[in-house]
Design a protein around this motif. Sequence first.
Motif, PDB file in Angstrom:
ATOM      1  N   ILE A   1       0.840  -1.201   0.000  1.00 17.90           N
ATOM      2  CA  ILE A   1       0.000   0.000   0.000  1.00 17.90           C
ATOM      3  C   ILE A   1       0.875   1.250   0.000  1.00 17.90           C
ATOM      4  O   ILE A   1       0.592   2.212  -0.739  1.00 17.90           O
ATOM      5  CB  ILE A   1      -0.948   0.005   1.216  1.00 17.90           C
ATOM      6  N   ARG A   2       1.914   1.273   0.799  1.00 20.08           N
ATOM      7  CA  ARG A   2       2.790   2.452   0.846  1.00 20.08           C
ATOM      8  C   ARG A   2       3.433   2.715  -0.518  1.00 20.08           C
ATOM      9  O   ARG A   2       3.526   3.869  -0.949  1.00 20.08           O
ATOM     10  CB  ARG A   2       3.864   2.267   1.916  1.00 20.08           C
ATOM     11  N   ARG A   3       3.874   1.658  -1.192  1.00 18.39           N
ATOM     12  CA  ARG A   3       4.453   1.836  -2.534  1.00 18.39           C
ATOM     13  C   ARG A   3       3.411   2.377  -3.500  1.00 18.39           C
ATOM     14  O   ARG A   3       3.706   3.261  -4.315  1.00 18.39           O
ATOM     15  CB  ARG A   3       5.028   0.516  -3.045  1.00 18.39           C
ATOM     16  N   ASP A   4       2.187   1.852  -3.415  1.00 15.60           N
ATOM     17  CA  ASP A   4       1.119   2.327  -4.291  1.00 15.60           C
ATOM     18  C   ASP A   4       0.819   3.803  -4.034  1.00 15.60           C
ATOM     19  O   ASP A   4       0.598   4.582  -4.974  1.00 15.60           O
ATOM     20  CB  ASP A   4      -0.152   1.514  -4.078  1.00 15.60           C
ATOM     21  N   LEU A   5       0.820   4.209  -2.768  1.00 22.09           N
ATOM     22  CA  LEU A   5       0.534   5.600  -2.441  1.00 22.09           C
ATOM     23  C   LEU A   5       1.641   6.525  -2.936  1.00 22.09           C
ATOM     24  O   LEU A   5       1.364   7.637  -3.400  1.00 22.09           O
ATOM     25  CB  LEU A   5       0.351   5.766  -0.922  1.00 22.09           C
ATOM     26  N   VAL A   6       2.874   6.083  -2.833  1.00 25.45           N
ATOM     27  CA  VAL A   6       3.986   6.875  -3.371  1.00 25.45           C
ATOM     28  C   VAL A   6       3.812   7.077  -4.873  1.00 25.45           C
ATOM     29  O   VAL A   6       3.990   8.183  -5.401  1.00 25.45           O
ATOM     30  CB  VAL A   6       5.341   6.197  -3.068  1.00 25.45           C
ATOM     31  N   GLU A   7       3.435   6.005  -5.576  1.00 28.29           N
ATOM     32  CA  GLU A   7       3.252   6.094  -7.028  1.00 28.29           C
ATOM     33  C   GLU A   7       2.088   7.019  -7.381  1.00 28.29           C
ATOM     34  O   GLU A   7       2.214   7.881  -8.261  1.00 28.29           O
ATOM     35  CB  GLU A   7       3.008   4.702  -7.605  1.00 28.29           C
ATOM     36  N   LEU A   8       0.958   6.883  -6.695  1.00 30.99           N
ATOM     37  CA  LEU A   8      -0.196   7.728  -6.979  1.00 30.99           C
ATOM     38  C   LEU A   8       0.065   9.174  -6.602  1.00 30.99           C
ATOM     39  O   LEU A   8      -0.430  10.102  -7.255  1.00 30.99           O
ATOM     40  CB  LEU A   8      -1.428   7.195  -6.231  1.00 30.99           C
ATOM     41  N   ASP A   9       0.852   9.383  -5.548  1.00 29.19           N
ATOM     42  CA  ASP A   9       1.238  10.740  -5.159  1.00 29.19           C
ATOM     43  C   ASP A   9       2.124  11.364  -6.229  1.00 29.19           C
ATOM     44  O   ASP A   9       1.959  12.527  -6.603  1.00 29.19           O
ATOM     45  CB  ASP A   9       1.976  10.687  -3.821  1.00 29.19           C
ATOM     46  N   THR A  10       3.071  10.590  -6.759  1.00 27.20           N
ATOM     47  CA  THR A  10       3.948  11.069  -7.829  1.00 27.20           C
ATOM     48  C   THR A  10       3.151  11.438  -9.070  1.00 27.20           C
ATOM     49  O   THR A  10       3.462  12.418  -9.762  1.00 27.20           O
ATOM     50  CB  THR A  10       4.986   9.981  -8.187  1.00 27.20           C
ATOM     51  N   LEU A  11       2.100  10.684  -9.343  1.00 24.13           N
ATOM     52  CA  LEU A  11       1.240  10.965 -10.497  1.00 24.13           C
ATOM     53  C   LEU A  11       0.309  12.156 -10.255  1.00 24.13           C
ATOM     54  O   LEU A  11      -0.379  12.603 -11.165  1.00 24.13           O
ATOM     55  CB  LEU A  11       0.401   9.731 -10.832  1.00 24.13           C
ATOM     56  N   GLY A  12       0.279  12.655  -9.013  1.00 23.63           N
ATOM     57  CA  GLY A  12      -0.560  13.803  -8.691  1.00 23.63           C
ATOM     58  C   GLY A  12      -2.012  13.459  -8.440  1.00 23.63           C
ATOM     59  O   GLY A  12      -2.870  14.344  -8.387  1.00 23.63           O
ATOM     60  N   GLU A  13      -2.325  12.173  -8.251  1.00 21.07           N
ATOM     61  CA  GLU A  13      -3.719  11.757  -8.076  1.00 21.07           C
ATOM     62  C   GLU A  13      -4.170  11.805  -6.620  1.00 21.07           C
ATOM     63  O   GLU A  13      -5.365  11.949  -6.342  1.00 21.07           O
ATOM     64  CB  GLU A  13      -3.912  10.339  -8.617  1.00 21.07           C
ATOM     65  N   ILE A  14      -3.229  11.640  -5.695  1.00 17.56           N
ATOM     66  CA  ILE A  14      -3.575  11.640  -4.270  1.00 17.56           C
ATOM     67  C   ILE A  14      -2.610  12.545  -3.522  1.00 17.56           C
ATOM     68  O   ILE A  14      -1.595  12.994  -4.064  1.00 17.56           O
ATOM     69  CB  ILE A  14      -3.513  10.223  -3.663  1.00 17.56           C
ATOM     70  N   ARG A  15      -2.948  12.789  -2.261  1.00 11.35           N
ATOM     71  CA  ARG A  15      -2.026  13.488  -1.357  1.00 11.35           C
ATOM     72  C   ARG A  15      -1.843  12.612  -0.130  1.00 11.35           C
ATOM     73  O   ARG A  15      -2.820  12.225   0.528  1.00 11.35           O
ATOM     74  CB  ARG A  15      -2.586  14.842  -0.952  1.00 11.35           C
ATOM     75  N   ARG A  16      -0.603  12.244   0.169  1.00 12.08           N
ATOM     76  CA  ARG A  16      -0.339  11.449   1.356  1.00 12.08           C
ATOM     77  C   ARG A  16      -0.409  12.323   2.601  1.00 12.08           C
ATOM     78  O   ARG A  16       0.068  13.449   2.606  1.00 12.08           O
ATOM     79  CB  ARG A  16       1.025  10.771   1.267  1.00 12.08           C
ATOM     80  N   VAL A  17      -1.007  11.793   3.656  1.00 10.29           N
ATOM     81  CA  VAL A  17      -1.074  12.457   4.956  1.00 10.29           C
ATOM     82  C   VAL A  17      -0.583  11.447   5.991  1.00 10.29           C
ATOM     83  O   VAL A  17      -0.322  10.289   5.676  1.00 10.29           O
ATOM     84  CB  VAL A  17      -2.503  12.936   5.285  1.00 10.29           C
ATOM     85  N   HIS A  18      -0.447  11.897   7.232  1.00  8.56           N
ATOM     86  CA  HIS A  18       0.037  11.007   8.281  1.00  8.56           C
ATOM     87  C   HIS A  18      -0.841   9.766   8.386  1.00  8.56           C
ATOM     88  O   HIS A  18      -2.026   9.844   8.688  1.00  8.56           O
ATOM     89  CB  HIS A  18       0.047  11.726   9.630  1.00  8.56           C
ATOM     90  N   GLY A  19      -0.268   8.604   8.088  1.00  7.15           N
ATOM     91  CA  GLY A  19      -0.980   7.345   8.259  1.00  7.15           C
ATOM     92  C   GLY A  19      -1.933   6.965   7.167  1.00  7.15           C
ATOM     93  O   GLY A  19      -2.642   5.963   7.275  1.00  7.15           O
ATOM     94  N   GLY A  20      -2.002   7.763   6.085  1.00  8.85           N
ATOM     95  CA  GLY A  20      -2.948   7.438   5.029  1.00  8.85           C
ATOM     96  C   GLY A  20      -2.845   8.353   3.841  1.00  8.85           C
ATOM     97  O   GLY A  20      -1.759   8.833   3.498  1.00  8.85           O
ATOM     98  N   ALA A  21      -3.989   8.633   3.202  1.00  7.84           N
ATOM     99  CA  ALA A  21      -3.985   9.459   1.991  1.00  7.84           C
ATOM    100  C   ALA A  21      -5.373  10.027   1.751  1.00  7.84           C
ATOM    101  O   ALA A  21      -6.367   9.569   2.317  1.00  7.84           O
ATOM    102  CB  ALA A  21      -3.551   8.633   0.779  1.00  7.84           C
ATOM    103  N   MET A  22      -5.417  11.057   0.882  1.00  2.75           N
ATOM    104  CA  MET A  22      -6.679  11.629   0.434  1.00  2.75           C
ATOM    105  C   MET A  22      -6.525  11.987  -1.037  1.00  2.75           C
ATOM    106  O   MET A  22      -5.402  12.111  -1.547  1.00  2.75           O
ATOM    107  CB  MET A  22      -7.042  12.878   1.249  1.00  2.75           C
ATOM    108  N   LEU A  23      -7.640  12.132  -1.747  1.00  8.93           N
ATOM    109  CA  LEU A  23      -7.574  12.528  -3.154  1.00  8.93           C
ATOM    110  C   LEU A  23      -6.989  13.925  -3.280  1.00  8.93           C
ATOM    111  O   LEU A  23      -7.249  14.792  -2.443  1.00  8.93           O
ATOM    112  CB  LEU A  23      -8.964  12.496  -3.799  1.00  8.93           C
ATOM    113  N   ALA A  24      -6.231  14.152  -4.319  1.00 10.55           N
ATOM    114  CA  ALA A  24      -5.595  15.457  -4.511  1.00 10.55           C
ATOM    115  C   ALA A  24      -6.546  16.477  -5.103  1.00 10.55           C
ATOM    116  O   ALA A  24      -6.451  17.660  -4.809  1.00 10.55           O
ATOM    117  CB  ALA A  24      -4.372  15.316  -5.421  1.00 10.55           C
ATOM    118  N   GLU A  25      -7.516  16.025  -5.926  1.00 12.50           N
ATOM    119  CA  GLU A  25      -8.263  17.002  -6.718  1.00 12.50           C
ATOM    120  C   GLU A  25      -9.413  17.658  -5.986  1.00 12.50           C
ATOM    121  O   GLU A  25      -9.861  18.726  -6.370  1.00 12.50           O
ATOM    122  CB  GLU A  25      -8.791  16.368  -8.015  1.00 12.50           C
TER     123      GLU A  25
END
Length: 256
Positions: free
Chosen positions: A36-60
């Motif tokens: 999951i952490r690797r997936d979040l890093v990839e989605l964050d790099t693509l600009g689709e999500i924003r990582r937060v402490h302990g999780g993530a949220m959509l970027a848009e």
Amino acid sequence: MLAEERYRRIRALLRDHGTVSVEHMTEKLGVSRETIRRDLVELDTLGEIRRVHGGAMLAESEPPINVRAGIRVKEKRAVARGALTHVRSGQTLFIDAGTTTAILADALTTLDGLHVITNSVAVASKLADIRAARAGTHDVHLVGGTFNASVGATYGGAAISEVYRFHADLALLSPVGVDAAHGATSFFPEEAEMADAMSRNAKQTVILADYSKIGVLSRVVSCPPQRISVLVTNARASKIPGAGELCSAFGAVDYV
């Protein structure tokens, strides 16, 4: 499970629930935390999500308000009760629009003689219903302006001008995120402008934020740290990395 399928399911979880923890994603997808952490890093790099402490949220965007209204209701009620301890009968209050402040409006039934200025139709409606049931209990003023039906609130220059006509004892605000460095932040500029105007024209500002908002940095600063008198949040927020910095950044932090 292929990476693209995991990405699709992660996006769906974030659309449905807003901020989602790594633990919840791990449980729902049946994969390891490391995956999951690797997936979040990839989605964050693509600009689709924003990582937060302990999780993530959509970027848009934020989830729609009808979705947010059903998320973490127990935690929001606890925050509303905690904020209520800072309010006294007869005070003048600014209250902005949000699912937590809508719950706060219900909690205000225990007080008398409040003068409330709000841009939230839900807040105004609930307090007007209270006034009808208990004749003359509260004086409620809904500021005029451009109506945003998706949020159920007024914004824009006319609404801001109306806010500046008043001086309040307290501004009770519910932002998208709160962190020690930036204070309270919102996703949409018009929401941030409204919160900023309210906090500038109040003697004190009380921020209502459930634990999921702590450590979250959104697009626009709505209230800088030096104007936050009290942050009211859930007790579990004290365990979030960086929570210790909140007490030195703000006037006070109430864990409820």
